[in-house]
Design a protein around this motif. Structure first.
Motif, PDB file in Angstrom:
ATOM      1  N   VAL A 156       1.135  14.753 -25.710  1.00  0.00           N
ATOM      2  CA  VAL A 156       0.885  16.152 -26.074  1.00  0.00           C
ATOM      3  C   VAL A 156      -0.418  16.641 -25.437  1.00  0.00           C
ATOM      4  O   VAL A 156      -0.487  17.759 -24.896  1.00  0.00           O
ATOM      5  CB  VAL A 156       0.831  16.313 -27.605  1.00  0.00           C
ATOM      6  CG1 VAL A 156       0.288  17.683 -27.989  1.00  0.00           C
ATOM      7  CG2 VAL A 156       2.224  16.113 -28.197  1.00  0.00           C
ATOM      8  N   ARG A 157      -1.437  15.817 -25.478  1.00  0.00           N
ATOM      9  CA  ARG A 157      -2.711  16.208 -24.872  1.00  0.00           C
ATOM     10  C   ARG A 157      -2.576  16.381 -23.362  1.00  0.00           C
ATOM     11  O   ARG A 157      -3.116  17.327 -22.777  1.00  0.00           O
ATOM     12  CB  ARG A 157      -3.788  15.160 -25.190  1.00  0.00           C
ATOM     13  CG  ARG A 157      -5.196  15.580 -24.742  1.00  0.00           C
ATOM     14  CD  ARG A 157      -6.224  14.577 -25.197  1.00  0.00           C
ATOM     15  NE  ARG A 157      -6.015  13.270 -24.589  1.00  0.00           N
ATOM     16  CZ  ARG A 157      -6.791  12.202 -24.829  1.00  0.00           C
ATOM     17  NH1 ARG A 157      -7.791  12.307 -25.696  1.00  0.00           N
ATOM     18  NH2 ARG A 157      -6.547  11.052 -24.242  1.00  0.00           N
TER      19      ARG A 157
ATOM     20  N   PHE B   6       3.931   4.454 -31.461  1.00  0.00           N
ATOM     21  CA  PHE B   6       4.682   5.642 -31.045  1.00  0.00           C
ATOM     22  C   PHE B   6       3.832   6.900 -31.188  1.00  0.00           C
ATOM     23  O   PHE B   6       3.811   7.750 -30.292  1.00  0.00           O
ATOM     24  CB  PHE B   6       5.961   5.788 -31.873  1.00  0.00           C
ATOM     25  CG  PHE B   6       7.072   4.872 -31.434  1.00  0.00           C
ATOM     26  CD1 PHE B   6       7.202   4.496 -30.113  1.00  0.00           C
ATOM     27  CD2 PHE B   6       8.004   4.387 -32.347  1.00  0.00           C
ATOM     28  CE1 PHE B   6       8.234   3.655 -29.692  1.00  0.00           C
ATOM     29  CE2 PHE B   6       9.038   3.556 -31.947  1.00  0.00           C
ATOM     30  CZ  PHE B   6       9.144   3.190 -30.617  1.00  0.00           C
ATOM     31  N   TYR B   7       3.139   7.032 -32.325  1.00  0.00           N
ATOM     32  CA  TYR B   7       2.325   8.231 -32.539  1.00  0.00           C
ATOM     33  C   TYR B   7       1.139   8.285 -31.580  1.00  0.00           C
ATOM     34  O   TYR B   7       0.756   9.357 -31.104  1.00  0.00           O
ATOM     35  CB  TYR B   7       1.844   8.313 -33.989  1.00  0.00           C
ATOM     36  CG  TYR B   7       2.889   8.872 -34.918  1.00  0.00           C
ATOM     37  CD1 TYR B   7       3.347  10.180 -34.765  1.00  0.00           C
ATOM     38  CD2 TYR B   7       3.440   8.099 -35.935  1.00  0.00           C
ATOM     39  CE1 TYR B   7       4.316  10.697 -35.608  1.00  0.00           C
ATOM     40  CE2 TYR B   7       4.418   8.615 -36.769  1.00  0.00           C
ATOM     41  CZ  TYR B   7       4.848   9.914 -36.596  1.00  0.00           C
ATOM     42  OH  TYR B   7       5.812  10.420 -37.421  1.00  0.00           O
ATOM     43  N   TYR B   8       0.566   7.139 -31.276  1.00  0.00           N
ATOM     44  CA  TYR B   8      -0.523   7.097 -30.297  1.00  0.00           C
ATOM     45  C   TYR B   8      -0.038   7.600 -28.938  1.00  0.00           C
ATOM     46  O   TYR B   8      -0.697   8.429 -28.292  1.00  0.00           O
ATOM     47  CB  TYR B   8      -1.060   5.669 -30.185  1.00  0.00           C
ATOM     48  CG  TYR B   8      -2.067   5.467 -29.072  1.00  0.00           C
ATOM     49  CD1 TYR B   8      -3.346   6.004 -29.168  1.00  0.00           C
ATOM     50  CD2 TYR B   8      -1.717   4.760 -27.927  1.00  0.00           C
ATOM     51  CE1 TYR B   8      -4.267   5.835 -28.138  1.00  0.00           C
ATOM     52  CE2 TYR B   8      -2.627   4.584 -26.899  1.00  0.00           C
ATOM     53  CZ  TYR B   8      -3.900   5.119 -27.015  1.00  0.00           C
ATOM     54  OH  TYR B   8      -4.800   4.960 -25.990  1.00  0.00           O
TER      55      TYR B   8
ATOM     56  N   ARG C 172      10.945  11.463 -32.629  1.00  0.00           N
ATOM     57  CA  ARG C 172       9.934  12.402 -32.097  1.00  0.00           C
ATOM     58  C   ARG C 172       9.338  11.868 -30.791  1.00  0.00           C
ATOM     59  O   ARG C 172       9.030  12.641 -29.870  1.00  0.00           O
ATOM     60  CB  ARG C 172       8.825  12.620 -33.122  1.00  0.00           C
ATOM     61  CG  ARG C 172       9.260  13.290 -34.424  1.00  0.00           C
ATOM     62  CD  ARG C 172       9.827  14.687 -34.188  1.00  0.00           C
ATOM     63  NE  ARG C 172      11.260  14.662 -33.872  1.00  0.00           N
ATOM     64  CZ  ARG C 172      11.939  15.682 -33.372  1.00  0.00           C
ATOM     65  NH1 ARG C 172      11.302  16.805 -33.088  1.00  0.00           N
ATOM     66  NH2 ARG C 172      13.220  15.582 -33.121  1.00  0.00           N
ATOM     67  N   PHE C 173       9.188  10.555 -30.699  1.00  0.00           N
ATOM     68  CA  PHE C 173       8.661   9.936 -29.467  1.00  0.00           C
ATOM     69  C   PHE C 173       9.626  10.166 -28.300  1.00  0.00           C
ATOM     70  O   PHE C 173       9.207  10.552 -27.197  1.00  0.00           O
ATOM     71  CB  PHE C 173       8.456   8.443 -29.700  1.00  0.00           C
ATOM     72  CG  PHE C 173       8.077   7.671 -28.466  1.00  0.00           C
ATOM     73  CD1 PHE C 173       6.801   7.785 -27.926  1.00  0.00           C
ATOM     74  CD2 PHE C 173       8.993   6.839 -27.844  1.00  0.00           C
ATOM     75  CE1 PHE C 173       6.450   7.074 -26.784  1.00  0.00           C
ATOM     76  CE2 PHE C 173       8.650   6.118 -26.710  1.00  0.00           C
ATOM     77  CZ  PHE C 173       7.374   6.246 -26.176  1.00  0.00           C
TER      78      PHE C 173
ATOM     79  N   ARG D 207       4.940  19.761 -31.067  1.00  0.00           N
ATOM     80  CA  ARG D 207       3.714  19.279 -31.714  1.00  0.00           C
ATOM     81  C   ARG D 207       3.797  19.460 -33.233  1.00  0.00           C
ATOM     82  O   ARG D 207       3.383  18.591 -33.993  1.00  0.00           O
ATOM     83  CB  ARG D 207       2.505  20.015 -31.143  1.00  0.00           C
ATOM     84  CG  ARG D 207       1.172  19.478 -31.672  1.00  0.00           C
ATOM     85  CD  ARG D 207      -0.004  19.987 -30.857  1.00  0.00           C
ATOM     86  NE  ARG D 207      -0.107  21.439 -30.907  1.00  0.00           N
ATOM     87  CZ  ARG D 207       0.151  22.248 -29.890  1.00  0.00           C
ATOM     88  NH1 ARG D 207       0.562  21.747 -28.739  1.00  0.00           N
ATOM     89  NH2 ARG D 207       0.036  23.553 -30.005  1.00  0.00           N
ATOM     90  N   LYS D 208       4.342  20.596 -33.681  1.00  0.00           N
ATOM     91  CA  LYS D 208       4.453  20.845 -35.121  1.00  0.00           C
ATOM     92  C   LYS D 208       5.406  19.857 -35.785  1.00  0.00           C
ATOM     93  O   LYS D 208       5.115  19.341 -36.867  1.00  0.00           O
ATOM     94  CB  LYS D 208       4.925  22.282 -35.354  1.00  0.00           C
ATOM     95  CG  LYS D 208       3.852  23.331 -35.096  1.00  0.00           C
ATOM     96  CD  LYS D 208       4.388  24.731 -35.324  1.00  0.00           C
ATOM     97  CE  LYS D 208       3.305  25.769 -35.042  1.00  0.00           C
ATOM     98  NZ  LYS D 208       3.809  27.157 -35.232  1.00  0.00           N
ATOM     99  N   SER D 209       6.553  19.606 -35.142  1.00  0.00           N
ATOM    100  CA  SER D 209       7.492  18.650 -35.726  1.00  0.00           C
ATOM    101  C   SER D 209       6.912  17.248 -35.721  1.00  0.00           C
ATOM    102  O   SER D 209       7.131  16.464 -36.650  1.00  0.00           O
ATOM    103  CB  SER D 209       8.821  18.671 -34.961  1.00  0.00           C
ATOM    104  OG  SER D 209       8.653  18.192 -33.645  1.00  0.00           O
ATOM    105  N   MET D 210       6.132  16.926 -34.675  1.00  0.00           N
ATOM    106  CA  MET D 210       5.497  15.614 -34.609  1.00  0.00           C
ATOM    107  C   MET D 210       4.457  15.463 -35.711  1.00  0.00           C
ATOM    108  O   MET D 210       4.387  14.432 -36.384  1.00  0.00           O
ATOM    109  CB  MET D 210       4.827  15.424 -33.242  1.00  0.00           C
ATOM    110  CG  MET D 210       4.171  14.069 -33.060  1.00  0.00           C
ATOM    111  SD  MET D 210       3.151  14.012 -31.571  1.00  0.00           S
ATOM    112  CE  MET D 210       1.791  15.083 -32.046  1.00  0.00           C
TER     113      MET D 210
END
Length: 295
Positions: free
Chosen positions: A177-178, A169-171, A107-108, A206-209
């Motif tokens: 995204v923002r 990665f999520y950070y 996803r990243f 964004r939804k898949s993330m």
């Protein structure tokens, strides 16, 4: 201690059934869902297969091991059951761990590479990563049989590293995204059609993330207590820490039953396939609603 073993025995008998059935349904649903990107589907299938293995193999072996401990059975069967439990537990545990990290990385890269993602992250490369995940997991399990102290160090260092890497990665993804959302809002009015297209693309990503992020959170929530208990046990082993270790391990296995529910809850593409499978299994019809029970 006997009451703790009995409680964990009951929980694991139940969880063996739920993990097996829910992941069989999930695997079938993933294979039927054509709207999921092939790379994401492959990684989710790898995680679902490892969760199925937990339900079909690890839970029963753990249940037998608990029964033999309750009986105080020191036989050869008890010894080999414990060995088989540890062997399969390490393979499937690491396979799940690596799969969650690979999902995060995928996803990243989707957000970071944009149009170059399809060129660089090909389906063949993802399949190679999945095969490597299972090969490395099997190697770690074999290594544990002969060099337990080395694997104890590997597990103690690798697990926190993978958790921290996924969190990083999520950070970075949330920041991207923002930033992307702010850029879309700043587009001029004459670019309205392009704006709609980019907004739709960003929403899908964004939804898949978010879906994979919930998988990571559940994984973290159920593995962290087990890691903390093991850290305490390395300092001092008591009857309390031994008891807590049983509950912490059961909590780890519970993750395999919850992952399919997370897929259904946060990944809308999979829901229709799951509904179709359940309609073929359960006596339900669409005549009076999608979940109406026939009388």
């Amino acid at each position: 201690m006997d009451s703790s073993l009995l409680v964990n025995y009951v929980f694991n008998v139940f969880l063996s059934y739920t993990a097996t059935m829910l992941n069989i349904i999930t695997i079938r649903a993933l294979r039927k869902t054509s709207s999921l990107p092939k790379n994401l589907k492959t990684l989710l299938l790898s995680l679902a297969v490892s969760d199925l293995g937990v339900g079909f193999l690890v839970h029963p072996l753990y249940v037998v091991s608990l029964v033999m401990k309750l009986k105080g059975d020191p036989t050869t069967i008890a010894f080999f059951t414990q060995k088989a439990f540890h062997f399969m537990g390490i393979i499937l545990g690491f396979a799940s761990f690596f799969a969650v990290t690979a999902l995060t990385a995928d996803r990243f890269l989707t957000l970071q590479l944009h149009l170059r993602y399809q060129e660089l992250v090909t389906y063949k490369r993802v399949v190679s990563v999945v095969m490597s995940i299972w090969a490395i997991s099997a190697f770690f399990s074999i290594l544990d049989q002969f060099y337990g102290e080395i694997m104890y160090f590997v597990k103690g260092t690798l697990s926190p590293v993978l958790f921290i890497l996924s969190a990083f990665f999520y950070y970075k993804m949330f920041l991207a995204v923002r930033r992307h959302r702010n850029q879309i809002q700043d587009l001029q009015l004459q670019q309205q059609e392009q704006n709609v297209e980019e907004t739709t693309t960003a929403a899908k990503l964004r939804k898949s993330m978010v879906g994979t992020f919930y998988v990571y959170l559940v994984f973290l929530a159920y593995y962290l207590p087990y890691m903390l208990v093991n850290i305490v046990r390395t300092v001092k082993t008591t009857s309390l820490t031994d008891t807590l270790s049983y509950y912490a391990l059961t909590l780890v296995f519970l993750n395999s039953s919850l992952n399919p529910l997370v897929y259904c809850w946060k990944m809308r593409q999979i829901r229709p396939a799951i509904r179709d499978i359940l309609q073929n299994i359960l006596p339900i019809t669409d005549k009076e609603g999608p979940w109406k029970i026939e009388r």
